[in-house]
Motif scaffolding. Structure first.
Motif, PDB file in Angstrom:
ATOM      1  N   VAL A  13       0.872  -1.201   0.038  1.00  0.00           N
ATOM      2  CA  VAL A  13       0.061   0.116   0.021  1.00  0.00           C
ATOM      3  C   VAL A  13       0.766   1.283  -0.026  1.00  0.00           C
ATOM      4  O   VAL A  13       1.782   1.320   0.803  1.00  0.00           O
ATOM      5  CB  VAL A  13      -0.916   0.145   1.192  1.00  0.00           C
ATOM      6  CG1 VAL A  13      -1.647   1.298   1.182  1.00  0.00           C
ATOM      7  CG2 VAL A  13      -2.045  -1.293   1.240  1.00  0.00           C
ATOM      8  N   ILE A  14       0.613   2.145  -0.808  1.00  0.00           N
ATOM      9  CA  ILE A  14       1.255   3.552  -1.092  1.00  0.00           C
ATOM     10  C   ILE A  14       0.020   4.774  -0.720  1.00  0.00           C
ATOM     11  O   ILE A  14      -0.899   4.708  -1.297  1.00  0.00           O
ATOM     12  CB  ILE A  14       1.969   3.718  -1.970  1.00  0.00           C
ATOM     13  CG1 ILE A  14       3.122   2.698  -2.412  1.00  0.00           C
ATOM     14  CG2 ILE A  14       2.423   5.098  -2.385  1.00  0.00           C
ATOM     15  CD1 ILE A  14       3.770   2.653  -3.963  1.00  0.00           C
ATOM     16  N   SER A  15       0.473   5.333   0.196  1.00  0.00           N
ATOM     17  CA  SER A  15      -0.369   6.450   0.276  1.00  0.00           C
ATOM     18  C   SER A  15       0.093   7.808  -0.313  1.00  0.00           C
ATOM     19  O   SER A  15       1.437   7.949  -0.113  1.00  0.00           O
ATOM     20  CB  SER A  15      -0.595   6.931   2.043  1.00  0.00           C
ATOM     21  OG  SER A  15      -1.190   5.775   2.698  1.00  0.00           O
ATOM     22  N   VAL A  16      -0.789   8.634  -0.610  1.00  0.00           N
ATOM     23  CA  VAL A  16      -0.260   9.863  -1.405  1.00  0.00           C
ATOM     24  C   VAL A  16      -1.438  10.820  -0.889  1.00  0.00           C
ATOM     25  O   VAL A  16      -2.794  10.854  -0.884  1.00  0.00           O
ATOM     26  CB  VAL A  16      -0.328   9.585  -2.690  1.00  0.00           C
ATOM     27  CG1 VAL A  16      -1.479   9.253  -3.372  1.00  0.00           C
ATOM     28  CG2 VAL A  16       0.417  10.839  -3.583  1.00  0.00           C
ATOM     29  N   ARG A  17      -0.833  12.000  -0.740  1.00  0.00           N
ATOM     30  CA  ARG A  17      -1.661  13.148  -0.418  1.00  0.00           C
ATOM     31  C   ARG A  17      -2.141  13.878  -1.718  1.00  0.00           C
ATOM     32  O   ARG A  17      -1.233  14.251  -2.435  1.00  0.00           O
ATOM     33  CB  ARG A  17      -0.935  14.113   0.495  1.00  0.00           C
ATOM     34  CG  ARG A  17      -0.860  13.537   1.967  1.00  0.00           C
ATOM     35  CD  ARG A  17      -0.223  14.579   3.154  1.00  0.00           C
ATOM     36  NE  ARG A  17       0.241  13.707   4.182  1.00  0.00           N
ATOM     37  CZ  ARG A  17      -0.192  13.590   5.120  1.00  0.00           C
ATOM     38  NH1 ARG A  17      -1.640  14.010   5.246  1.00  0.00           N
ATOM     39  NH2 ARG A  17       0.045  12.941   6.291  1.00  0.00           N
ATOM     40  N   VAL A  18      -3.343  14.238  -1.718  1.00  0.00           N
ATOM     41  CA  VAL A  18      -3.563  15.156  -3.105  1.00  0.00           C
ATOM     42  C   VAL A  18      -4.346  16.444  -2.576  1.00  0.00           C
ATOM     43  O   VAL A  18      -5.073  16.485  -1.574  1.00  0.00           O
ATOM     44  CB  VAL A  18      -4.533  14.428  -3.971  1.00  0.00           C
ATOM     45  CG1 VAL A  18      -3.712  13.130  -4.556  1.00  0.00           C
ATOM     46  CG2 VAL A  18      -5.824  13.588  -3.454  1.00  0.00           C
ATOM     47  N   THR A  19      -4.261  17.379  -3.507  1.00  0.00           N
ATOM     48  CA  THR A  19      -5.168  18.517  -3.001  1.00  0.00           C
ATOM     49  C   THR A  19      -6.696  18.310  -3.171  1.00  0.00           C
ATOM     50  O   THR A  19      -7.016  17.311  -4.027  1.00  0.00           O
ATOM     51  CB  THR A  19      -4.889  19.698  -3.897  1.00  0.00           C
ATOM     52  OG1 THR A  19      -5.391  19.462  -5.337  1.00  0.00           O
ATOM     53  CG2 THR A  19      -3.540  20.132  -3.516  1.00  0.00           C
ATOM     54  N   ASP A  39      -7.122   1.686  -9.251  1.00  0.00           N
ATOM     55  CA  ASP A  39      -6.786   1.391 -10.859  1.00  0.00           C
ATOM     56  C   ASP A  39      -6.583   2.781 -11.345  1.00  0.00           C
ATOM     57  O   ASP A  39      -5.530   2.630 -12.097  1.00  0.00           O
ATOM     58  CB  ASP A  39      -7.975   0.902 -11.263  1.00  0.00           C
ATOM     59  CG  ASP A  39      -8.671  -0.434 -10.914  1.00  0.00           C
ATOM     60  OD1 ASP A  39      -7.548  -1.057 -10.433  1.00  0.00           O
ATOM     61  OD2 ASP A  39      -9.570  -0.887 -11.008  1.00  0.00           O
ATOM     62  N   ILE A  40      -6.896   3.809 -11.062  1.00  0.00           N
ATOM     63  CA  ILE A  40      -6.494   5.190 -11.911  1.00  0.00           C
ATOM     64  C   ILE A  40      -5.251   5.421 -11.300  1.00  0.00           C
ATOM     65  O   ILE A  40      -4.416   5.710 -12.317  1.00  0.00           O
ATOM     66  CB  ILE A  40      -7.490   6.323 -11.378  1.00  0.00           C
ATOM     67  CG1 ILE A  40      -8.835   6.112 -11.992  1.00  0.00           C
ATOM     68  CG2 ILE A  40      -7.021   7.593 -11.737  1.00  0.00           C
ATOM     69  CD1 ILE A  40     -10.036   6.969 -11.627  1.00  0.00           C
ATOM     70  N   MET A  41      -4.797   5.328  -9.972  1.00  0.00           N
ATOM     71  CA  MET A  41      -3.540   5.580  -9.630  1.00  0.00           C
ATOM     72  C   MET A  41      -2.337   4.738 -10.216  1.00  0.00           C
ATOM     73  O   MET A  41      -1.353   5.076 -10.592  1.00  0.00           O
ATOM     74  CB  MET A  41      -3.493   5.486  -8.073  1.00  0.00           C
ATOM     75  CG  MET A  41      -4.055   6.684  -7.490  1.00  0.00           C
ATOM     76  SD  MET A  41      -3.277   8.117  -7.934  1.00  0.00           S
ATOM     77  CE  MET A  41      -4.974   9.140  -8.200  1.00  0.00           C
ATOM     78  N   ARG A  42      -2.717   3.481 -10.499  1.00  0.00           N
ATOM     79  CA  ARG A  42      -2.039   2.276 -10.941  1.00  0.00           C
ATOM     80  C   ARG A  42      -1.557   2.682 -12.512  1.00  0.00           C
ATOM     81  O   ARG A  42      -0.399   2.701 -13.017  1.00  0.00           O
ATOM     82  CB  ARG A  42      -2.409   0.919 -10.880  1.00  0.00           C
ATOM     83  CG  ARG A  42      -2.388   0.279  -9.664  1.00  0.00           C
ATOM     84  CD  ARG A  42      -2.693  -1.044  -9.639  1.00  0.00           C
ATOM     85  NE  ARG A  42      -4.153  -1.151  -9.519  1.00  0.00           N
ATOM     86  CZ  ARG A  42      -4.590  -1.500  -8.157  1.00  0.00           C
ATOM     87  NH1 ARG A  42      -4.032  -1.204  -7.229  1.00  0.00           N
ATOM     88  NH2 ARG A  42      -5.832  -1.632  -8.299  1.00  0.00           N
ATOM     89  N   GLU A  43      -2.716   3.016 -13.075  1.00  0.00           N
ATOM     90  CA  GLU A  43      -2.527   3.444 -14.527  1.00  0.00           C
ATOM     91  C   GLU A  43      -1.644   4.706 -14.670  1.00  0.00           C
ATOM     92  O   GLU A  43      -0.992   4.686 -15.566  1.00  0.00           O
ATOM     93  CB  GLU A  43      -3.990   3.643 -15.233  1.00  0.00           C
ATOM     94  CG  GLU A  43      -3.972   3.851 -16.631  1.00  0.00           C
ATOM     95  CD  GLU A  43      -3.556   2.880 -17.732  1.00  0.00           C
ATOM     96  OE1 GLU A  43      -2.932   3.313 -18.716  1.00  0.00           O
ATOM     97  OE2 GLU A  43      -3.581   1.680 -17.192  1.00  0.00           O
ATOM     98  N   ALA A  44      -1.886   5.732 -14.034  1.00  0.00           N
ATOM     99  CA  ALA A  44      -1.049   6.896 -13.818  1.00  0.00           C
ATOM    100  C   ALA A  44       0.464   6.475 -13.758  1.00  0.00           C
ATOM    101  O   ALA A  44       1.432   7.026 -14.391  1.00  0.00           O
ATOM    102  CB  ALA A  44      -1.588   7.725 -13.042  1.00  0.00           C
ATOM    103  N   ALA A  49       5.878   5.852 -15.790  1.00  0.00           N
ATOM    104  CA  ALA A  49       6.959   5.218 -15.925  1.00  0.00           C
ATOM    105  C   ALA A  49       7.447   4.966 -17.312  1.00  0.00           C
ATOM    106  O   ALA A  49       8.630   5.084 -17.715  1.00  0.00           O
ATOM    107  CB  ALA A  49       6.809   3.817 -15.207  1.00  0.00           C
ATOM    108  N   ASP A  50       6.418   4.535 -18.111  1.00  0.00           N
ATOM    109  CA  ASP A  50       6.618   4.628 -19.665  1.00  0.00           C
ATOM    110  C   ASP A  50       7.173   5.963 -20.314  1.00  0.00           C
ATOM    111  O   ASP A  50       8.035   5.834 -21.038  1.00  0.00           O
ATOM    112  CB  ASP A  50       5.415   3.943 -20.331  1.00  0.00           C
ATOM    113  CG  ASP A  50       5.419   3.834 -21.801  1.00  0.00           C
ATOM    114  OD1 ASP A  50       6.419   2.899 -21.920  1.00  0.00           O
ATOM    115  OD2 ASP A  50       4.861   4.352 -22.584  1.00  0.00           O
TER     116      ASP A  50
END
Length: 75
Positions: A13-19, A39-44, A49-50
């Motif tokens: 699990v990775i947490s990220v803060r967003v506005t 799923d959206i965060m994984r796709e992003a 990375a690509d």
């Protein structure tokens, strides 16, 4: 009998803060794409990375082209 080996089957699990604005965009994408926030965060992540990988390849091509150009100028 050998010793049993534990394999972690749970993803990390990775947490990220967003506005608030970023979260609204995530929610909008969730509705539009019928995807979860994860799923959206994984796709992003994979798209980012690509992009970085492609940029690295372009940098290598540019460096090789410059080297080739320098060698031709010396010849």
């Amino acid at each position: 009998m050998g010793k049993s080996v534990y394999v972690n089957t749970k993803p990390t699990v990775i947490s990220v803060r967003v506005t608030d604005e970023q979260m609204e965009e995530v929610k909008r994408l969730m509705e539009k794409m019928k995807m979860s926030a994860s799923d959206i965060m994984r796709e992003a992540f994979f798209q980012f990375a690509d992009k970085v990988e492609r940029a690295g390849r372009l940098d290598a091509i540019r460096a090789a082209a410059m080297k080739c150009g320098e060698a031709r100028r010396r010849a």
